[in-house]
Design an enzyme around this catalytic site. Sequence first.
Site, PDB file in Angstrom:
ATOM      1  N   ARG A  52       0.875  -1.179   0.000  1.00  0.00           N
ATOM      2  CA  ARG A  52       0.000   0.000   0.000  1.00  0.00           C
ATOM      3  C   ARG A  52       0.900   1.214   0.000  1.00  0.00           C
ATOM      4  O   ARG A  52       2.116   1.114   0.139  1.00  0.00           O
ATOM      5  CB  ARG A  52      -1.013   0.007   1.160  1.00  0.00           C
ATOM      6  N   GLY A  53       0.289   2.389  -0.138  1.00  0.00           N
ATOM      7  CA  GLY A  53       1.071   3.622  -0.185  1.00  0.00           C
ATOM      8  C   GLY A  53       1.275   4.021  -1.637  1.00  0.00           C
ATOM      9  O   GLY A  53       1.510   3.170  -2.506  1.00  0.00           O
ATOM     10  N   ALA A  54       1.218   5.340  -1.872  1.00  0.00           N
ATOM     11  CA  ALA A  54       1.222   5.873  -3.232  1.00  0.00           C
ATOM     12  C   ALA A  54       2.352   5.288  -4.078  1.00  0.00           C
ATOM     13  O   ALA A  54       2.119   4.672  -5.128  1.00  0.00           O
ATOM     14  CB  ALA A  54       1.331   7.397  -3.176  1.00  0.00           C
ATOM     15  N   ARG A  89      -7.442  -0.153  -6.814  1.00  0.00           N
ATOM     16  CA  ARG A  89      -7.517   0.951  -5.830  1.00  0.00           C
ATOM     17  C   ARG A  89      -7.832   2.228  -6.592  1.00  0.00           C
ATOM     18  O   ARG A  89      -7.016   2.680  -7.395  1.00  0.00           O
ATOM     19  CB  ARG A  89      -6.182   1.141  -5.082  1.00  0.00           C
ATOM     20  N   GLN A 200      -2.149   1.842  10.005  1.00  0.00           N
ATOM     21  CA  GLN A 200      -0.857   1.897   9.311  1.00  0.00           C
ATOM     22  C   GLN A 200       0.196   2.653  10.123  1.00  0.00           C
ATOM     23  O   GLN A 200       1.385   2.380   9.997  1.00  0.00           O
ATOM     24  CB  GLN A 200      -1.015   2.578   7.935  1.00  0.00           C
ATOM     25  N   ASP A 241      -2.011  10.434  -1.541  1.00  0.00           N
ATOM     26  CA  ASP A 241      -2.288   9.430  -2.565  1.00  0.00           C
ATOM     27  C   ASP A 241      -2.574  10.066  -3.915  1.00  0.00           C
ATOM     28  O   ASP A 241      -2.501   9.404  -4.948  1.00  0.00           O
ATOM     29  CB  ASP A 241      -3.450   8.540  -2.126  1.00  0.00           C
ATOM     30  N   ASN A 251      -5.489  12.266   0.925  1.00  0.00           N
ATOM     31  CA  ASN A 251      -4.614  11.411   1.738  1.00  0.00           C
ATOM     32  C   ASN A 251      -5.497  10.597   2.671  1.00  0.00           C
ATOM     33  O   ASN A 251      -6.717  10.757   2.703  1.00  0.00           O
ATOM     34  CB  ASN A 251      -3.591  12.269   2.502  1.00  0.00           C
ATOM     35  N   LYS A 252      -4.879   9.728   3.417  1.00  0.00           N
ATOM     36  CA  LYS A 252      -5.587   8.826   4.328  1.00  0.00           C
ATOM     37  C   LYS A 252      -6.642   9.573   5.142  1.00  0.00           C
ATOM     38  O   LYS A 252      -6.404  10.678   5.616  1.00  0.00           O
ATOM     39  CB  LYS A 252      -4.557   8.190   5.266  1.00  0.00           C
TER      40      LYS A 252
END
Lengths: 360, 360
Positions: A52-54, A89, A200, A241, A251-252
């Site tokens: 996960r993560g951009a 995603r 996370q 993201d 973002n999150k």
Amino acid sequence: MNVNGKHYRTIWLNEKDTVQIIDQRWLPHEFVIEDLNTVEDVAVAIKDMHVRGAGLIGATAGWGMYVAAKQAKSVEELEKMGDYLKQQRPTAINLEWAIDRQLNEIKKSNIEDRVNVARNVAKQIEDEDAEYCRMIGVHGYKIIEDISKRKNSTVNILTHCNAGWLAFVDYGSATAPIYEAYNRGIDVHVWVDETRPRNQGARLTAWELNMHGVKHTVIADNVGGHLMQNGLVDMVIVGTDRTTYTGYVANKIGTYLKALAAKANNVPFYVALPSSTFDWELENGYDIPIEQRSGEEVKYIQGLLNGKIEKVLLTPEQSNAVNYAFDVTPPELVTGLITERGICEAKKESILKLYPEKLV
Amino acid sequence: MNVNGKHYRTIWLNEKDTVQIIDQRWLPHEFVIEDLNTVEDVAVAIKDMHVRGAGLIGATAGWGMYVAAKQAKSVEELEKMGDYLKQQRPTAINLEWAIDRQLNEIKKSNIEDRVNVARNVAKQIEDEDAEYCRMIGVHGYKIIEDISKRKNSTVNILTHCNAGWLAFVDYGSATAPIYEAYNRGIDVHVWVDETRPRNQGARLTAWELNMHGVKHTVIADNVGGHLMQNGLVDMVIVGTDRTTYTGYVANKIGTYLKALAAKANNVPFYVALPSSTFDWELENGYDIPIEQRSGEEVKYIQGLLNGKIEKVLLTPEQSNAVNYAFDVTPPELVTGLITERGICEAKKESILKLYPEKLV
């Protein structure tokens, strides 16, 4: 970065020509390496957040297209596989970006060369991601250094989610300035938002910082406002993201609440991102698609019990839960964007000054 | 309120002269009733949060002083027990208030009558709490009714933590207007912040609403800002552990972040409280003592696994965690206070208009 003293990236091609990743679902309790042998493996790894993560989603998509190139018999088939991967995603722009980059390069070359081309492009994306994050650190640590000189005591930095090296190939975006400052001997301490529902922060950022030896304290997501009111946060750095060329930051989920608190308490709020995370087409940030994940991720939580990773139920079984994964922070709450090319304001003019080739 | 069709309060004296409580640590998974036989039992029940919430802490302190009156041989001993109970939770003003009320009444009367006096005062505090919460509902539901008439569809109300009947003797503060509206047939839906780290929302508010049949959805604490940006919240109602006569609201950590988001998105933000929760002495809300609880409450979380309640570890074992339990929301973020006497602004003049006897 280092894991128990050994250097790892989050994704790599091993000597047997297999794409491997750290399966992040089991961190911080277990360090598991997974092989990605098929496009289906890659899709599951992206969707179910083994990665996960951009940046890492981008790098995985890059290597995913290498796996696809070995499986596919035609460009059409390869395009279908790319479309399939893109659907996993919706918010992360890097996913589209990496797949389109692969398809463009493959189409430009001879079809028989597709496997070689895809391998090279995947490796380029991987290396570029690491290098861009390193440069984010080189530009960003100066902000921390300035605060350190002015304050002459520990610099307290709050971060949300994991925009660490685990979210990229190496270094991370939000963490790159922190690691750079730490490596240069600046006294830093990180407030780690646990980042519900998937934790996370508590699982990944805390693990990373712990492995690298950076002082940190895990807090519930509810705490940041109180800390800022009481002068206990010198700056906020988060990842993103997707950030529009107009400065809207997806973002999150929960980032927006921290940005509001930072503004209200005059705490600088920075967003760190490599250029691959910019959306050069969307003008209105509220048009960014916001992924909704399963409510089960809110109702159940995973942790360690007697040496085993278990999931426990938090709510009444009958209660419904929803799970928006991202939110959008408007430009007026953002102090600056830290990119591989330098620091700019969250404004079209300022962003385009760093990326003049995007001016069309 | 009802538990599986049977009416309960959160605390009561049973027919055998024993003080009983619902031990809320096991909800929503188990419904456990506990006897409080000694002052030590009462202190542990308050400190370890078998009972919690402004009103219920007050009512438990009231009944605790009845238990104390049976144990103590002198007024001095009783005062010591009162001081001991006061130390268990620093933020909740109702704790002090109930103990001082008991001590005043006992000192005014014959020392031999202390047990009878303490029983009567404890019952008064209990009944008053229930009646005040009922009245908060009677005043507050009108705000919901107005929105319902204007909107002509479901009224979405966000709440943080548990300021439900489980936090009081009955009805609750923040939930009283919601129950009243629901009982009058108004279409309401509640966004339940799970409220980390102790998850009073996910565990208690969701359980209460579920038992009463009120539509609700559990969300991570990170989500409220996004919902408000997208027009999915019509109003916020929270409780408070202490509100100064100048309108500063101490409530569960994270309340401040929701108040900021409500202000930024023009969502009305109400605080519901009985008069026992006002602090008539502190002028500056930032002087309210903020309880810091163990970081273990952040690192470990409790839930249901295979029919058993278990605690799992969420973070790396080596990572540090801190746990501020409350924050302070300044008056300018509060639309109104809903009290048993009516609704007022979070301003000294407006509060004192409802409580003119406090004007000295």
